[in-house]
Design a protein around this motif. Structure first.
Motif, PDB file in Angstrom:
ATOM      1  N   ALA A 123       0.747  -1.251   0.045  1.00 44.69           N
ATOM      2  CA  ALA A 123      -0.051  -0.143  -0.130  1.00 44.69           C
ATOM      3  C   ALA A 123       0.838   1.254   0.096  1.00 44.69           C
ATOM      4  CB  ALA A 123      -1.097  -0.170   1.332  1.00 44.69           C
ATOM      5  N   THR A 183       2.738   2.464   2.469  1.00 46.03           N
ATOM      6  CA  THR A 183       2.793   3.130   3.821  1.00 46.03           C
ATOM      7  C   THR A 183       3.577   2.492   4.806  1.00 46.03           C
ATOM      8  OG1 THR A 183       0.813   1.502   4.734  1.00 46.03           O
ATOM      9  CG2 THR A 183       0.246   3.563   3.408  1.00 46.03           C
ATOM     10  N   ARG A 190     -13.131   2.592   4.209  1.00 49.51           N
ATOM     11  CA  ARG A 190     -12.365   3.722   4.023  1.00 49.51           C
ATOM     12  C   ARG A 190     -12.423   4.935   4.793  1.00 49.51           C
ATOM     13  NH1 ARG A 190     -11.542   5.378  -2.238  1.00 49.51           N
ATOM     14  NH2 ARG A 190     -12.830   3.451  -2.606  1.00 49.51           N
ATOM     15  N   LEU A 243      -7.843   2.235   5.342  1.00 44.18           N
ATOM     16  CA  LEU A 243      -8.317   1.501   4.345  1.00 44.18           C
ATOM     17  C   LEU A 243      -8.214  -0.091   4.992  1.00 44.18           C
ATOM     18  CD1 LEU A 243      -9.475   0.541   1.716  1.00 44.18           C
ATOM     19  CD2 LEU A 243      -7.219   0.278   0.791  1.00 44.18           C
ATOM     20  N   ARG A 302      -2.130   7.461   4.810  1.00 43.54           N
ATOM     21  CA  ARG A 302      -2.475   8.267   3.665  1.00 43.54           C
ATOM     22  C   ARG A 302      -3.860   8.249   3.069  1.00 43.54           C
ATOM     23  NH1 ARG A 302      -2.533   5.959  -1.185  1.00 43.54           N
ATOM     24  NH2 ARG A 302      -1.703   3.927  -1.523  1.00 43.54           N
ATOM     25  N   PHE A 325      -6.466   7.236   0.196  1.00 41.48           N
ATOM     26  CA  PHE A 325      -6.686   5.866  -0.372  1.00 41.48           C
ATOM     27  C   PHE A 325      -7.676   5.852  -1.433  1.00 41.48           C
ATOM     28  CE2 PHE A 325      -4.920   4.490   3.724  1.00 41.48           C
ATOM     29  CZ  PHE A 325      -3.586   3.662   3.141  1.00 41.48           C
ATOM     30  N   CYS A 326      -7.466   5.109  -2.597  1.00 41.06           N
ATOM     31  CA  CYS A 326      -8.388   5.565  -3.778  1.00 41.06           C
ATOM     32  C   CYS A 326      -9.012   3.918  -4.082  1.00 41.06           C
ATOM     33  CB  CYS A 326      -7.751   5.874  -4.885  1.00 41.06           C
ATOM     34  SG  CYS A 326      -6.512   5.109  -5.668  1.00 41.06           S
ATOM     35  N   ASP A 339      -6.525   1.305  -4.663  1.00 38.38           N
ATOM     36  CA  ASP A 339      -5.619   0.943  -3.487  1.00 38.38           C
ATOM     37  C   ASP A 339      -6.728  -0.212  -2.883  1.00 38.38           C
ATOM     38  OD1 ASP A 339      -3.544   2.595  -3.542  1.00 38.38           O
ATOM     39  OD2 ASP A 339      -4.916   4.344  -2.743  1.00 38.38           O
ATOM     40  N   GLU A 340      -8.025  -0.031  -2.629  1.00 37.15           N
ATOM     41  CA  GLU A 340      -8.970  -0.977  -2.302  1.00 37.15           C
ATOM     42  C   GLU A 340      -9.097  -2.190  -3.137  1.00 37.15           C
ATOM     43  OE1 GLU A 340     -13.817  -0.724  -1.580  1.00 37.15           O
ATOM     44  OE2 GLU A 340     -12.883   0.996  -1.390  1.00 37.15           O
ATOM     45  N   LEU A 371      -6.535  -3.560  -4.872  1.00 34.57           N
ATOM     46  CA  LEU A 371      -5.343  -4.036  -4.578  1.00 34.57           C
ATOM     47  C   LEU A 371      -5.179  -4.639  -3.201  1.00 34.57           C
ATOM     48  CD1 LEU A 371      -2.224  -4.779  -5.818  1.00 34.57           C
ATOM     49  CD2 LEU A 371      -1.631  -2.317  -4.722  1.00 34.57           C
ATOM     50  N   LEU A 372      -5.719  -4.090  -2.368  1.00 36.97           N
ATOM     51  CA  LEU A 372      -5.681  -4.664  -0.651  1.00 36.97           C
ATOM     52  C   LEU A 372      -6.736  -5.971  -0.598  1.00 36.97           C
ATOM     53  CD1 LEU A 372      -4.331  -4.354   2.073  1.00 36.97           C
ATOM     54  CD2 LEU A 372      -6.418  -2.971   2.512  1.00 36.97           C
TER      55      LEU A 372
END
Length: 167
Positions: free
Chosen positions: A37, A39, A90, A103, A122, A124-125, A128-129, A131-132
């Motif tokens: 991510a 972070t 989120r 997130l 940070r 998140f978009c 990112d959601e 990918l996580l």
């Protein structure tokens, strides 16, 4: 004592199954989630079966926890939000309110309790959601595999303990 192939084979198998320790694996998964991510903060939260309580399983922060994320987790209400949620959570960052950006994704595991993997630090978009979410699926498989290996090792210890002694 004569050479016993069963003892040697059983010892080798038990040592292989014992290589994965759930706590160490959870720590490695959290560090990797933070790296994925982009972070320095990540971890896992367990939610009870009744969805009333959530508690951190593992929290990965940089030394000194500059964002005071451990304190934020305990005081912000995010754990209650995770307890009630069945989907991703989120939260945008808000420096003036001490909100680090957060997130969390449910980890698909076959267990009584729900587990979330989270990252913070940070904004998140949607990317990112996504990918996580993919990482959460892989983490769930890894945690289930570790749990399965632990269960298999316990069963094998029982087989070894009750194996008849040859004459």
């Amino acid at each position: 004592m004569p050479y016993n192939r069963v003892d040697v084979a059983m010892r080798d198998l038990l040592s292989t199954f014992s290589l994965l320790e759930a706590a160490e694996l959870t720590g490695r998964l959290a560090r990797t989630a933070a790296a994925v991510a982009g972070t320095a903060y990540a971890g896992f939260v367990r939610v009870d079966a009744l969805r009333q309580d959530a508690c951190p399983l593992h929290v990965h922060t940089p030394p000194g926890d500059p964002l005071r994320l451990r304190r934020w987790l305990a005081e912000s209400g995010v754990l209650k939000e995770l307890a009630a949620s069945s989907d991703a959570v989120r939260l945008p960052p808000d420096v003036s309110m001490g909100e680090p950006g957060f997130l969390a994704m449910p980890v698909p595991v076959a267990a009584r309790d729900r587990v979330f993997v989270w990252v913070a630090g940070r904004g998140f978009c949607d990317g990112d959601e996504h990918l996580l979410g993919r990482f959460a699926t892989a983490a769930g498989r890894a945690l289930e595999a570790a749990s399965g290996c632990e269960a298999a090792a316990r069963l094998l210890r029982g087989v070894r303990a009750f194996r008849p002694v040859p004459p």
